[in-house]
Design a protein around this motif. Structure first.
Motif, PDB file in Angstrom:
ATOM      1  N   LYS A   1      47.744  49.560  40.949  1.00 34.88           N
ATOM      2  CA  LYS A   1      48.727  50.525  40.128  1.00 34.88           C
ATOM      3  C   LYS A   1      49.156  49.340  38.773  1.00 34.88           C
ATOM      4  N   ASP A   2      49.607  48.098  39.441  1.00 32.27           N
ATOM      5  CA  ASP A   2      50.164  47.033  38.647  1.00 32.27           C
ATOM      6  C   ASP A   2      48.909  46.457  37.719  1.00 32.27           C
ATOM      7  N   GLU A   3      47.788  46.258  38.520  1.00 32.65           N
ATOM      8  CA  GLU A   3      46.124  45.719  38.176  1.00 32.65           C
ATOM      9  C   GLU A   3      46.239  47.147  37.094  1.00 32.65           C
ATOM     10  N   MET A   4      45.813  48.667  37.261  1.00 26.15           N
ATOM     11  CA  MET A   4      45.883  48.952  35.971  1.00 26.15           C
ATOM     12  C   MET A   4      46.404  49.070  34.736  1.00 26.15           C
ATOM     13  N   ILE A   5      47.505  48.667  35.169  1.00 25.20           N
ATOM     14  CA  ILE A   5      48.267  48.911  34.025  1.00 25.20           C
ATOM     15  C   ILE A   5      48.243  47.879  32.817  1.00 25.20           C
ATOM     16  N   THR A   6      47.888  46.483  33.428  1.00 18.30           N
ATOM     17  CA  THR A   6      47.158  45.426  32.867  1.00 18.30           C
ATOM     18  C   THR A   6      45.803  45.900  32.009  1.00 18.30           C
ATOM     19  N   ALA A   7      45.269  46.145  32.801  1.00 19.82           N
ATOM     20  CA  ALA A   7      43.863  46.031  31.962  1.00 19.82           C
ATOM     21  C   ALA A   7      44.130  47.523  31.287  1.00 19.82           C
ATOM     22  N   LEU A   8      44.436  48.424  31.123  1.00 25.07           N
ATOM     23  CA  LEU A   8      44.515  49.938  30.291  1.00 25.07           C
ATOM     24  C   LEU A   8      45.608  49.027  28.676  1.00 25.07           C
ATOM     25  N   LYS A   9      46.626  48.010  29.646  1.00 27.84           N
ATOM     26  CA  LYS A   9      47.059  47.403  28.258  1.00 27.84           C
ATOM     27  C   LYS A   9      46.229  46.080  27.271  1.00 27.84           C
ATOM     28  N   GLY A  10      44.970  46.368  27.994  1.00 26.71           N
ATOM     29  CA  GLY A  10      43.492  45.469  26.932  1.00 26.71           C
ATOM     30  C   GLY A  10      43.142  43.770  26.973  1.00 26.71           C
ATOM     31  N   LYS A  11      43.402  43.907  29.092  1.00 28.38           N
ATOM     32  CA  LYS A  11      42.906  43.333  29.993  1.00 28.38           C
ATOM     33  C   LYS A  11      42.421  43.341  31.322  1.00 28.38           C
ATOM     34  N   PRO A  12      40.941  44.829  30.638  1.00 31.17           N
ATOM     35  CA  PRO A  12      40.293  45.239  31.705  1.00 31.17           C
ATOM     36  C   PRO A  12      39.472  44.832  32.800  1.00 31.17           C
ATOM     37  N   GLU A  13      39.334  43.166  32.202  1.00 26.64           N
ATOM     38  CA  GLU A  13      38.806  42.054  33.419  1.00 26.64           C
ATOM     39  C   GLU A  13      39.481  42.066  34.577  1.00 26.64           C
ATOM     40  N   VAL A  14      41.033  42.553  34.627  1.00 27.17           N
ATOM     41  CA  VAL A  14      41.777  42.349  35.837  1.00 27.17           C
ATOM     42  C   VAL A  14      41.002  43.701  36.850  1.00 27.17           C
ATOM     43  N   LEU A  15      40.046  44.365  36.616  1.00 24.15           N
ATOM     44  CA  LEU A  15      39.761  45.125  36.890  1.00 24.15           C
ATOM     45  C   LEU A  15      38.438  45.105  38.131  1.00 24.15           C
ATOM     46  N   THR A  16      37.346  43.711  38.048  1.00 22.43           N
ATOM     47  CA  THR A  16      36.513  43.079  38.573  1.00 22.43           C
ATOM     48  C   THR A  16      37.177  41.570  39.278  1.00 22.43           C
ATOM     49  N   ASN A  17      38.007  41.245  38.625  1.00 19.76           N
ATOM     50  CA  ASN A  17      38.426  40.634  39.679  1.00 19.76           C
ATOM     51  C   ASN A  17      39.377  41.269  41.491  1.00 19.76           C
ATOM     52  N   ILE A  18      39.705  42.720  40.902  1.00 17.68           N
ATOM     53  CA  ILE A  18      40.722  42.972  42.009  1.00 17.68           C
ATOM     54  C   ILE A  18      39.745  42.155  43.555  1.00 17.68           C
ATOM     55  N   GLY A  19      40.207  41.403  44.498  1.00 15.37           N
ATOM     56  CA  GLY A  19      39.475  41.855  45.612  1.00 15.37           C
ATOM     57  C   GLY A  19      38.910  40.061  46.107  1.00 15.37           C
ATOM     58  N   LYS A  20      39.028  39.636  44.591  1.00 14.53           N
ATOM     59  CA  LYS A  20      38.369  38.495  44.363  1.00 14.53           C
ATOM     60  C   LYS A  20      39.173  36.794  44.224  1.00 14.53           C
ATOM     61  N   GLU A  21      40.179  37.101  44.575  1.00 14.61           N
ATOM     62  CA  GLU A  21      40.986  36.323  43.833  1.00 14.61           C
ATOM     63  C   GLU A  21      42.018  36.206  45.390  1.00 14.61           C
ATOM     64  N   SER A  22      41.759  37.126  46.528  1.00 11.92           N
ATOM     65  CA  SER A  22      42.873  36.833  47.950  1.00 11.92           C
ATOM     66  C   SER A  22      42.035  36.401  48.709  1.00 11.92           C
ATOM     67  N   ASP A  23      41.267  35.447  49.409  1.00 10.95           N
ATOM     68  CA  ASP A  23      40.419  35.566  50.930  1.00 10.95           C
ATOM     69  C   ASP A  23      41.292  36.391  51.346  1.00 10.95           C
ATOM     70  N   ASN A  24      43.219  36.722  51.963  1.00 13.69           N
ATOM     71  CA  ASN A  24      42.653  37.752  53.328  1.00 13.69           C
ATOM     72  C   ASN A  24      42.330  38.748  52.265  1.00 13.69           C
TER      73      ASN A  24
END
Lengths: 98, 98
Positions: free
Chosen positions: A64-87
């Protein structure tokens, strides 16, 4: 004897219960979003089957949060999902290995 | 002779040009979102083909504002899309009739 109040979303096929009403509300909203998005997609994307439309609805609700951010003009967050967290990465790795 | 400045998103296969840079920027963001969502969905939904994933990305980008509202806790807006406007309905009707 003691009685505990439990909360459950009536949309939840898994009938998960919560002692915190807020958590049950959040799950209910998530399931309502997923259900409505499923119907929205099914009626507009020719050949999309119900099961996939449902999976997509739940997946988008999960992020949800990533989608809202992406839709608001930062679509690059979608490509980073799962990358920033080692867990998350290591869980993915375990899944892929099994 | 006069020279006009035109703007075009390099993601746009249709190569649409705009005299207003803001409009070109908006289209570029929309196409970037759709492309990133396509990749996001393709890698997570088993059996979803590329073409459908792309259609879903563009469709969700088309209804950006409604998606944000729905994700923020008003999922009911998704069920109302296309209902409040008679124009949209009649265009759908024309499409279905052809």
């Amino acid at each position: 004897m003691a009685v505990t109040t439990l909360y459950m979303s009536d949309r939840d096929p898994e009938k998960r219960t919560f002692t915190d009403k807020k958590e049950a509300d959040a799950l209910d909203k998530k399931l309502e979003f997923a259900e409505n998005l499923r119907v929205f997609l099914e009626t507009r994307i020719v050949g999309l089957d119900e099961e996939k439309a449902e999976e997509i609805g739940l997946l988008i609700a999960d992020y949800k949060d990533e989608m809202i951010t992406a839709l608001k003009g930062k679509p690059e967050v979608l490509t980073n999902i799962g990358k920033e967290s080692d867990n998350v990465k290591s869980i993915d790795a375990v899944k892929n290995a099994s």
